[in-house]
Scaffold this motif. Structure first.
Motif, mmCIF file in Angstrom:
data_model
loop_
_atom_site.group_PDB
_atom_site.id
_atom_site.type_symbol
_atom_site.label_atom_id
_atom_site.label_comp_id
_atom_site.label_asym_id
_atom_site.label_seq_id
_atom_site.Cartn_x
_atom_site.Cartn_y
_atom_site.Cartn_z
ATOM 1 N N TYR A 93 0.837 -1.193 0.000
ATOM 2 C CA TYR A 93 0.000 0.000 0.000
ATOM 3 C C TYR A 93 0.878 1.252 0.000
ATOM 4 C CZ TYR A 93 1.175 0.121 4.952
ATOM 5 O OH TYR A 93 1.872 0.159 6.142
ATOM 6 N N SER A 94 0.289 2.305 -0.492
ATOM 7 C CA SER A 94 0.943 3.611 -0.453
ATOM 8 C C SER A 94 -0.141 4.633 -0.142
ATOM 9 C CB SER A 94 1.610 3.935 -1.797
ATOM 10 O OG SER A 94 2.130 5.244 -1.786
ATOM 11 N N VAL A 95 -0.333 4.874 1.156
ATOM 12 C CA VAL A 95 -1.355 5.811 1.593
ATOM 13 C C VAL A 95 -0.779 6.708 2.670
ATOM 14 C CG1 VAL A 95 -3.213 4.174 1.076
ATOM 15 C CG2 VAL A 95 -2.280 4.277 3.385
ATOM 16 N N SER A 96 -1.359 7.868 2.815
ATOM 17 C CA SER A 96 -0.885 8.802 3.833
ATOM 18 C C SER A 96 -1.489 8.438 5.178
ATOM 19 C CB SER A 96 -1.266 10.222 3.444
ATOM 20 O OG SER A 96 -2.656 10.340 3.291
ATOM 21 N N GLY A 97 -0.780 8.754 6.220
ATOM 22 C CA GLY A 97 -1.274 8.474 7.557
ATOM 23 C C GLY A 97 -1.286 6.995 7.876
ATOM 24 N N ASN A 98 -2.004 6.647 8.904
ATOM 25 C CA ASN A 98 -2.104 5.247 9.309
ATOM 26 C C ASN A 98 -3.160 4.539 8.462
ATOM 27 O OD1 ASN A 98 -0.197 5.462 11.429
ATOM 28 N ND2 ASN A 98 -1.753 6.429 12.713
ATOM 29 N N VAL B 104 -3.044 -10.500 12.008
ATOM 30 C CA VAL B 104 -4.493 -10.439 12.147
ATOM 31 C C VAL B 104 -5.090 -11.754 11.677
ATOM 32 C CG1 VAL B 104 -6.570 -9.240 11.432
ATOM 33 C CG2 VAL B 104 -4.447 -7.963 11.702
ATOM 34 N N LYS B 105 -5.979 -12.308 12.467
ATOM 35 C CA LYS B 105 -6.651 -13.548 12.076
ATOM 36 C C LYS B 105 -8.052 -13.234 11.581
ATOM 37 C CE LYS B 105 -3.982 -16.555 15.103
ATOM 38 N NZ LYS B 105 -3.197 -17.102 13.974
ATOM 39 N N GLY B 106 -8.467 -13.975 10.539
ATOM 40 C CA GLY B 106 -9.764 -13.710 9.956
ATOM 41 C C GLY B 106 -10.563 -14.973 9.728
ATOM 42 N N SER B 107 -11.484 -14.884 8.789
ATOM 43 C CA SER B 107 -12.397 -15.985 8.493
ATOM 44 C C SER B 107 -11.699 -17.087 7.711
ATOM 45 C CB SER B 107 -13.593 -15.474 7.685
ATOM 46 O OG SER B 107 -14.234 -14.402 8.325
ATOM 47 N N TYR B 108 -12.266 -18.304 7.807
ATOM 48 C CA TYR B 108 -11.847 -19.459 6.996
ATOM 49 C C TYR B 108 -10.377 -19.817 7.170
ATOM 50 C CZ TYR B 108 -16.102 -17.731 4.758
ATOM 51 O OH TYR B 108 -17.368 -17.255 4.518
ATOM 52 N N GLY B 109 -9.777 -19.499 8.308
ATOM 53 C CA GLY B 109 -8.393 -19.853 8.572
ATOM 54 C C GLY B 109 -7.368 -18.912 7.968
ATOM 55 N N PHE B 110 -7.804 -17.825 7.376
ATOM 56 C CA PHE B 110 -6.873 -16.861 6.798
ATOM 57 C C PHE B 110 -6.319 -15.926 7.867
ATOM 58 C CE2 PHE B 110 -6.888 -17.453 2.275
ATOM 59 C CZ PHE B 110 -8.068 -18.110 2.020
ATOM 60 N N GLU B 111 -5.132 -15.435 7.618
ATOM 61 C CA GLU B 111 -4.512 -14.425 8.456
ATOM 62 C C GLU B 111 -3.706 -13.491 7.565
ATOM 63 O OE1 GLU B 111 -2.388 -16.978 11.143
ATOM 64 O OE2 GLU B 111 -0.618 -17.040 9.862
ATOM 65 N N ALA B 112 -3.384 -12.336 8.101
ATOM 66 C CA ALA B 112 -2.582 -11.383 7.332
ATOM 67 C C ALA B 112 -1.609 -10.703 8.272
ATOM 68 C CB ALA B 112 -3.478 -10.346 6.658
ATOM 69 N N GLU B 113 -0.446 -10.379 7.719
ATOM 70 C CA GLU B 113 0.601 -9.752 8.506
ATOM 71 C C GLU B 113 0.847 -8.335 8.026
ATOM 72 O OE1 GLU B 113 4.214 -11.945 8.685
ATOM 73 O OE2 GLU B 113 5.009 -10.739 10.330
ATOM 74 N N PHE B 114 0.675 -7.393 8.920
ATOM 75 C CA PHE B 114 0.936 -5.982 8.627
ATOM 76 C C PHE B 114 2.416 -5.703 8.859
ATOM 77 C CE2 PHE B 114 0.431 -1.569 8.189
ATOM 78 C CZ PHE B 114 0.983 -0.903 9.277
ATOM 79 N N ASN B 115 3.082 -5.144 7.868
ATOM 80 C CA ASN B 115 4.490 -4.805 7.978
ATOM 81 C C ASN B 115 4.651 -3.344 7.586
ATOM 82 O OD1 ASN B 115 7.309 -4.378 7.402
ATOM 83 N ND2 ASN B 115 7.557 -6.608 7.410
ATOM 84 N N LYS B 116 4.827 -2.503 8.591
ATOM 85 C CA LYS B 116 4.863 -1.054 8.334
ATOM 86 C C LYS B 116 6.094 -0.651 7.535
ATOM 87 C CE LYS B 116 4.226 3.394 10.625
ATOM 88 N NZ LYS B 116 3.955 4.080 11.918
ATOM 89 N N SER B 117 7.230 -1.251 7.843
ATOM 90 C CA SER B 117 8.465 -0.859 7.161
ATOM 91 C C SER B 117 8.432 -1.242 5.684
ATOM 92 C CB SER B 117 9.674 -1.492 7.841
ATOM 93 O OG SER B 117 9.614 -2.898 7.757
ATOM 94 N N GLN B 118 7.766 -2.327 5.360
ATOM 95 C CA GLN B 118 7.667 -2.754 3.974
ATOM 96 C C GLN B 118 6.343 -2.329 3.331
ATOM 97 O OE1 GLN B 118 8.540 -6.934 3.547
ATOM 98 N NE2 GLN B 118 10.532 -6.763 4.554
ATOM 99 N N THR B 119 5.532 -1.617 4.067
ATOM 100 C CA THR B 119 4.185 -1.180 3.624
ATOM 101 C C THR B 119 3.448 -2.324 2.940
ATOM 102 O OG1 THR B 119 4.959 -0.255 1.502
ATOM 103 C CG2 THR B 119 4.898 1.229 3.416
#
Lengths: 113, 113
Positions: B25-30, B57-72
């Motif tokens: 992502y490339s967005v301003s702010g948080n 972050v854990k979500g539905s159907y066994g999916f998860e996602a990892e937020f990495n601020k330094s790598q956006t």
């Protein structure tokens, strides 16, 4: 809870005719969105309502598209007159508020002949 | 300009193997980040979101996602793929106080038996 309801599911019309789509959002959801999704692409926001007021309609082709959300609940999207390039899936979504997860209906697939 | 990128149009993975669908992502702010899934002839379904807090972050159907601020980045992951996970996946982001959701172009995931 009941999901977002949309009708009709499919619609075939000839160019220059008019068409209308209906959306019933999830109860209590203040924000309602109409999207256009062309095959193989991501959704494109056409219009966003907050209750019955328009928040964003910057990408709505206002010469042919119109939308309303009466009493801040149900919404209709109309195209008049339709063009060939309007062939797409029209998705309605709702959320509790801005920046909250959006819940989508199954869409209306519009084909223009 | 603010944007969300999904660098892979298609991802292929064997059933039972781990899967990753990439998003930057490339967005301003948080950023407020979301993943949605779309099955054929259906609307989009919300999978998970990141606003603040734990980077995983854990979500539905066994999916998860990892937020990495330094790598956006906000990559979607699942330890063991199922054939039924085959679908179109969309990453999206709000930028700070902006109420417009910015969508990626989608990644088609194919899980082979």
């Amino acid at each position: 809870e009941a999901g977002v309801a949309q009708s009709p599911r499919y619609k075939i019309i000839e160019k220059r005719q008019s068409v209308a789509f209906w959306c019933n959002p999830i109860s209590g959801h203040a924000t309602l969105y109409w999207y256009q999704q062309i095959l193989g692409q991501g959704p494109k926001l056409l219009i966003q309502f907050q209750n019955n007021g328009v928040v964003d309609d910057s990408q709505l082709p206002k010469d042919r598209f119109s939308a309303e959300r009466l009493k801040g609940v149900d919404s209709t999207l109309k195209i008049q007159p339709a063009k060939l390039e309007d062939s797409a899936v029209y998705l309605c979504a709702s959320s509790l508020g801005p920046q909250q997860p959006q819940h989508f209906g199954d869409g209306t697939r519009l084909s223009i002949l | 300009a603010q944007s969300v990128a999904q660098p892979e149009d298609q991802v292929n993975v064997a059933e039972g193997n781990p899967l990753t669908v990439k998003c930057t992502y490339s967005v301003s702010g948080n950023p407020y980040l979301f993943w949605y899934v779309q099955y054929p002839n259906r609307g989009l379904q919300f999978l998970l979101k990141y606003i603040t807090g734990d980077n995983l972050v854990k979500g539905s159907y066994g999916f998860e996602a990892e937020f990495n601020k330094s790598q956006t980045s906000f990559h979607l992951k699942k330890p063991s793929a199922l054939v039924s996970d085959s679908a179109l996946y969309f990453c999206a982001s709000y930028a700070g106080n902006n109420r417009k959701l910015i969508w990626g172009l989608g990644t088609s995931l194919a899980v082979n038996p």
